[in-house]
Design an enzyme around this catalytic site. Structure first.
Site, short mmCIF file in Angstrom:
data_model
loop_
_atom_site.label_atom_id
_atom_site.label_comp_id
_atom_site.label_asym_id
_atom_site.label_seq_id
_atom_site.Cartn_x
_atom_site.Cartn_y
_atom_site.Cartn_z
N GLY A 122 30.01 11.18 -5.06
CA GLY A 122 30.65 12.50 -4.95
C GLY A 122 31.35 12.63 -3.60
O GLY A 122 32.52 13.03 -3.51
N HIS A 123 30.65 12.23 -2.53
CA HIS A 123 31.26 12.27 -1.20
C HIS A 123 32.45 11.29 -1.13
O HIS A 123 33.49 11.60 -0.55
CB HIS A 123 30.25 11.84 -0.12
CG HIS A 123 29.07 12.74 0.02
ND1 HIS A 123 27.80 12.36 -0.33
CD2 HIS A 123 28.97 14.01 0.48
CE1 HIS A 123 26.95 13.35 -0.08
NE2 HIS A 123 27.64 14.37 0.41
N ALA A 133 23.82 10.89 3.71
CA ALA A 133 23.22 10.40 2.46
C ALA A 133 24.33 10.33 1.40
O ALA A 133 24.21 10.88 0.30
CB ALA A 133 22.05 11.27 2.01
N GLN A 160 29.36 27.79 -2.06
CA GLN A 160 29.74 27.37 -0.70
C GLN A 160 31.26 27.28 -0.57
O GLN A 160 31.85 27.75 0.41
CB GLN A 160 29.10 26.01 -0.41
CG GLN A 160 29.68 25.28 0.80
CD GLN A 160 28.91 24.03 1.14
OE1 GLN A 160 27.82 24.12 1.71
NE2 GLN A 160 29.43 22.87 0.82
N MET A 169 26.63 16.17 5.09
CA MET A 169 25.34 16.03 5.78
C MET A 169 24.82 14.61 5.60
O MET A 169 23.63 14.34 5.80
CB MET A 169 24.33 17.05 5.24
CG MET A 169 24.81 18.49 5.47
SD MET A 169 23.49 19.69 5.52
CE MET A 169 22.77 19.45 3.91
N ARG A 191 20.04 15.25 -3.04
CA ARG A 191 18.68 15.69 -3.36
C ARG A 191 18.14 15.05 -4.65
O ARG A 191 16.94 15.14 -4.91
CB ARG A 191 18.61 17.22 -3.45
CG ARG A 191 18.78 17.88 -2.08
CD ARG A 191 18.50 19.36 -2.10
NE ARG A 191 18.40 19.88 -0.75
CZ ARG A 191 19.35 20.57 -0.11
NH1 ARG A 191 20.50 20.82 -0.72
NH2 ARG A 191 19.16 21.00 1.12
N LYS A 196 30.53 21.03 -6.61
CA LYS A 196 29.13 21.20 -7.02
C LYS A 196 28.52 22.39 -6.29
O LYS A 196 27.81 23.19 -6.86
CB LYS A 196 28.31 19.95 -6.77
CG LYS A 196 26.89 20.12 -7.34
CD LYS A 196 26.06 18.90 -7.19
CE LYS A 196 25.60 18.72 -5.79
NZ LYS A 196 24.60 19.73 -5.36
N ASP A 197 28.83 22.47 -4.99
CA ASP A 197 28.37 23.63 -4.20
C ASP A 197 29.46 24.70 -4.33
O ASP A 197 30.20 24.97 -3.39
CB ASP A 197 28.15 23.22 -2.75
CG ASP A 197 27.06 22.16 -2.65
OD1 ASP A 197 25.89 22.50 -2.81
OD2 ASP A 197 27.40 20.98 -2.43
O1 PAF Z 1 27.91 20.64 1.59
C1 PAF Z 1 27.37 20.20 2.62
O2 PAF Z 1 27.02 19.01 2.71
C2 PAF Z 1 27.14 21.12 3.80
O3 PAF Z 1 26.75 22.38 3.39
C3 PAF Z 1 28.33 21.20 4.78
C4 PAF Z 1 29.57 21.77 4.11
C5 PAF Z 1 28.64 19.80 5.30
C6 PAF Z 1 27.97 22.09 5.97
O4 PAF Z 1 26.86 21.62 6.64
#
Ligand code: PAF
Length: 284
Positions: A40-41, A36, A157, A34, A191, A153-154
């Protein structure tokens, strides 16, 4: 000098670009985000570059995974900085669609993974994982990557997405990538930018308490004693409230009392209006 990452905004353009690579026999990885972007990304991008010839990142602040009163409107948006980071890392393509491209008028389909989406973050954020499953299934169908990478981390998810991919026979290998932390242990998150200096000083207690609790569980302690005590220590450390702090089985996320199988200790806690999550792995 790094090559600037190309940006596409239409699904048709995305498909053309990926088809060209696939026709050449190149393997494609997808890193959904998403934006930002933080380290980590960028760790997801570097893992993706190791396992595929071409890497597509997506940036889409997905409105349907935010509940009413959540931070959709104020979620940080910084596409130019994100694109510069992706370019520097060697990412090959950025897919950054508008909301109308993803959800055109009349859009009416939802993907829901029952069970795994309920409880933990699903309890405090009803509908959140339906929004995630729906957008991730769309992204997987749009890009058709051989590999898709998500941060641990998620963790819930990641479990939901693994199950969705399995249940729907989506031909992609889902990889979870380890959490990247600040020096003081705080898991990187877009966040974290919401935290005041005072809250930022309290935040590392999350990981500290998780690690101490994990140690006590490894020494044979019972989750039903240790988890409520750990939640209390977080409040004592300055957190305003704890949504959950629980030991779960790693794949099914079923509650467990001790570590007899690979497990995860997961937490969500609030500092003011900011909700932070974290987790650690435990193996028997
Ligand atoms: O983890 C995230 O940034 C979001 O939940 C994702 C997987 C890109 C879905 O919008």
């Amino acid at each position: 000098m790094s090559h600037e990452v190309d940006i596409v905004r239409a699904v048709a353009d995305l498909r053309n670009r990926v088809r060209y690579w696939r026709d050449q026999g190149l393997g494609v990885a997808l890193v959904p985000t998403m934006g930002a972007l933080h380290q980590g990304h960028m760790s997801l991008i570097s893992h993706a570059l190791e396992v595929a010839d071409r890497v597509v990142a997506s940036i889409f602040v997905n409105p349907i995974q935010f509940g009413p009163g959540e931070d959709f409107a104020r979620y940080p948006r910084q596409e130019a900085e994100d694109a510069a980071q992706l370019s520097k890392a060697g990412c090959h393509l950025l897919f950054a669609p508008q909301v109308a491209e993803m959800y055109p008028d009349g859009f009416s389909t939802q993907v829901r993974v029952t069970g795994l989406s309920e409880g933990l973050c699903g309890a405090a954020r009803p509908g959140h994982f339906d929004g995630v499953s729906t957008v991730v299934s769309k992204l997987l169908l749009q890009v058709q990557p051989s590999v898709a990478l998500f941060g641990e981390k998620d963790y819930q998810q990641l479990a939901v997405i693994r199950r969705m991919v399995r249940d729907l026979d989506i031909p992609v290998s889902v990889r979870g990538v380890e959490i990247v932390r600040e020096e003081d242990g705080l898991a990187l998150s877009s966040r974290n930018a919401y935290l005041t200096a005072e809250q930022r000083a309290i935040a590392p207690a999350l990981y500290r308490v998780l690690c101490a609790t994990a140690e006590a569980l490894a020494a044979g302690g019972a989750a039903s004693d240790l988890c409520p005590a750990a939640a209390q220590s977080l409040v004592a450390a300055g957190f305003d409230s704890v949504d959950y702090l629980e030991l779960r089985e790693a794949d099914t996320l079923a509650p467990v009392e001790s570590v007899v199988r690979p497990s995860r200790l997961l937490v969500a806690a609030r500092l003011g209006t900011t909700r932070l999550i974290d987790n650690v792995a435990l193996t028997p």
